[in-house]
Design a protein around this motif. Structure first.
Motif, short mmCIF file in Angstrom:
data_model
loop_
_atom_site.label_atom_id
_atom_site.label_comp_id
_atom_site.label_asym_id
_atom_site.label_seq_id
_atom_site.Cartn_x
_atom_site.Cartn_y
_atom_site.Cartn_z
N TYR A 1 5.46 -6.04 8.33
CA TYR A 1 4.39 -5.03 8.38
C TYR A 1 3.09 -5.59 7.79
O TYR A 1 2.00 -5.35 8.33
CB TYR A 1 4.81 -3.75 7.67
CG TYR A 1 5.51 -2.80 8.62
CD1 TYR A 1 6.90 -2.81 8.76
CD2 TYR A 1 4.77 -1.93 9.43
CE1 TYR A 1 7.53 -1.98 9.67
CE2 TYR A 1 5.39 -1.10 10.34
CZ TYR A 1 6.77 -1.12 10.46
OH TYR A 1 7.39 -0.32 11.39
N LEU A 2 3.20 -6.36 6.71
CA LEU A 2 1.99 -6.89 6.07
C LEU A 2 1.33 -7.96 6.95
O LEU A 2 0.12 -8.00 7.11
CB LEU A 2 2.34 -7.46 4.71
CG LEU A 2 2.72 -6.44 3.63
CD1 LEU A 2 3.34 -7.13 2.42
CD2 LEU A 2 1.50 -5.62 3.20
N ASP A 3 2.15 -8.82 7.55
CA ASP A 3 1.58 -9.97 8.29
C ASP A 3 1.27 -9.65 9.75
O ASP A 3 0.34 -10.22 10.33
CB ASP A 3 2.57 -11.15 8.28
CG ASP A 3 2.77 -11.71 6.88
OD1 ASP A 3 1.87 -11.51 6.04
OD2 ASP A 3 3.83 -12.31 6.63
N PHE B 1 -0.13 -4.15 9.95
CA PHE B 1 -1.31 -3.49 9.35
C PHE B 1 -2.61 -4.22 9.70
O PHE B 1 -3.61 -3.63 10.08
CB PHE B 1 -1.15 -3.41 7.84
CG PHE B 1 0.02 -2.58 7.37
CD1 PHE B 1 0.88 -3.04 6.38
CD2 PHE B 1 0.27 -1.34 7.92
CE1 PHE B 1 1.95 -2.28 5.94
CE2 PHE B 1 1.33 -0.57 7.49
CZ PHE B 1 2.18 -1.04 6.50
N LYS B 2 -2.59 -5.52 9.56
CA LYS B 2 -3.85 -6.25 9.73
C LYS B 2 -4.31 -6.30 11.18
O LYS B 2 -5.49 -6.50 11.47
CB LYS B 2 -3.73 -7.67 9.17
CG LYS B 2 -2.70 -8.54 9.87
CD LYS B 2 -2.44 -9.82 9.13
CE LYS B 2 -3.52 -10.84 9.27
NZ LYS B 2 -3.12 -12.11 8.59
N ALA C 1 -0.80 -0.15 3.31
CA ALA C 1 -0.68 -1.62 3.22
C ALA C 1 -0.75 -2.08 1.77
O ALA C 1 0.04 -2.90 1.31
CB ALA C 1 -1.79 -2.28 4.04
N ASN C 2 -1.68 -1.51 1.01
CA ASN C 2 -1.79 -1.91 -0.40
C ASN C 2 -0.58 -1.45 -1.21
O ASN C 2 -0.13 -2.15 -2.12
CB ASN C 2 -3.09 -1.35 -0.98
CG ASN C 2 -4.29 -2.23 -0.65
OD1 ASN C 2 -4.44 -3.32 -1.20
ND2 ASN C 2 -5.10 -1.80 0.29
N SER C 3 0.00 -0.32 -0.86
CA SER C 3 1.22 0.11 -1.53
C SER C 3 2.37 -0.84 -1.20
O SER C 3 3.15 -1.22 -2.08
CB SER C 3 1.59 1.54 -1.11
OG SER C 3 0.71 2.47 -1.70
N LEU D 1 2.09 -3.89 -0.53
CA LEU D 1 1.80 -5.12 -1.28
C LEU D 1 2.30 -5.00 -2.72
O LEU D 1 2.89 -5.92 -3.27
CB LEU D 1 0.29 -5.37 -1.27
CG LEU D 1 -0.20 -6.78 -1.46
CD1 LEU D 1 0.48 -7.75 -0.51
CD2 LEU D 1 -1.71 -6.84 -1.26
N LYS E 1 6.00 -5.39 -2.57
CA LYS E 1 6.37 -6.79 -2.33
C LYS E 1 6.29 -7.58 -3.64
O LYS E 1 7.13 -8.45 -3.90
CB LYS E 1 5.42 -7.38 -1.29
CG LYS E 1 5.73 -8.82 -0.90
CD LYS E 1 4.94 -9.24 0.32
CE LYS E 1 5.09 -10.72 0.59
NZ LYS E 1 3.91 -11.50 0.11
#
Lengths: 152, 204
Positions: free
Chosen positions: A67-69, A72-73, A90-92, A94, A97
């Protein structure tokens, strides 16, 4: 409050309710963008809670990075409200992670065949779809991931 | 438009108390003119995953006061950055940013305002509504010369009357409390102890 996520011997605490509230604000909008209703990326055959506990942490780590890579982006929208909510989630993720890395450092995040295989399935479902369509579908399926997390 | 050199707004900083986060800066003053400001933010994700993109703040695009409530923008426990620019007509200053990134886990937590009362023999406590992040850890005990057995209760939200205990006639009970904010895994100091005496036995 915080939810405890039991991933084998790795136990994480995360702001689950906050993430879910943020997603519920965009769920209708994002899922309406998904025109391809015949396919799913997160299938129940690869559900987080059904993986054996010892490999759940690794599988979840893969999902977070996915999801992060990849999601979201790459999600494009001109709607700032939606963009703020995606940023918040996304920040949550992170933050989660970062906590997961502690388990990793303490060797509680073993990656075995089952985790790798199931994650590969998910990736292939994702890559079968065209770029932005795949991103939209994966973002819309966050409620499936949240449900898996809730049951874990 | 007469060309005016618009400086970037100086002294950007975040003041955070009880999970309410206010961004402030020093005003840019141009005699006889109204200068407006726009605020943008980025979380850790934007810095590391999306080549430092910025997102317009929820409430502060083209405002005239040198302050912005950014509480709705900060919804994860990671380091955030903010930037502000001044605008006057078609002219804009450069952006100024925070000297130090801000993480909500540094918010100042004050001890809760509390009201204790009695309803007959019932000991009642009430807290101010401090928002969705706040729970209250309440400690209470019956005053007595020898032992003092402390009891605990978690009150999940403020703004309601909560029954703590059924008091013994004539006994004095004391209460203290602290706030708990789970999403940042911190709590406040305890507030001042407050005591109340139950009414005496009513004669038959």
């Amino acid at each position: 409050g915080l939810k405890r996520l039991h991933l084998g011997s790795c136990v994480l605490s995360m702001n689950f309710q906050e993430i879910r509230n943020e997603f519920l604000e965009i769920k209708g909008y994002v899922q309406a963008e998904d025109e391809n209703l015949d396919n799913r990326i997160l299938k129940s055959s690869e559900a987080l809670q059904d993986i054996k506990p010892t490999e759940r942490c690794c599988f979840f780590h893969h999902l977070l990075r996915f999801y992060l890579d990849r999601v979201f982006k790459n999600y494009q929208t001109s709607n700032y409200h939606i963009r703020r909510k995606v940023s918040s989630i996304a920040n949550s993720f992170l933050g989660i992670k970062r906590e997961l890395r502690l388990c990793h450092d303490h060797l509680m995040c073993h990656c075995g065949e089952e985790a790798k295989e199931k994650y590969t399935h998910i990736l292939s479902h994702f890559e079968e779809l065209d770029g932005q369509k795949a991103v939209v579908k994966a973002l819309g399926e966050l409620d499936i991931l949240l449900r898996w997390m809730e049951r874990t | 438009d007469e060309v005016v050199n618009l400086p970037a707004p100086p002294d950007l900083s975040v003041h955070s108390t009880n999970m309410k986060h206010i961004l402030t800066w020093s005003p840019v003053t141009i005699p006889g003119e109204t200068v407006n400001y726009s605020v943008e933010y980025q979380g850790e994700y934007e810095r590391y995953y999306t080549s430092s993109t910025w997102i317009p703040s929820s409430w502060c695009s083209s405002i005239s006061t040198p302050e912005c409530n950014v509480t709705d923008d900060i919804t994860a426990t990671v380091a955030y950055n903010f930037r502000v620019k001044a605008t006057l007509g078609s002219q804009s200053s450069s952006w100024s940013t925070l000297k130090e990134l801000f993480n909500r886990n540094s918010t100042v937590l004050t001890s809760p305002r509390m009201k204790i009362s009695k309803d007959g023999y019932h000991l009642i406590v009430e807290f101010e509504d401090m928002g969705p992040y706040f729970e209250f850890n309440v400690t209470y005990w019956k005053k007595s010369p020898n032992s003092q057995k402390e009891l605990y209760k978690i009150v999940r939200e403020g703004g309601n009357l909560v029954h703590l205990e059924t008091m013994e006639a004539g006994a004095e009970y004391c209460v203290k409390a602290q706030t708990i904010v789970e999403v940042i895994e911190r709590s406040s100091t305890f507030n001042q102890v407050e005591c109340i005496r139950a009414q005496d036995e009513s004669p038959l």
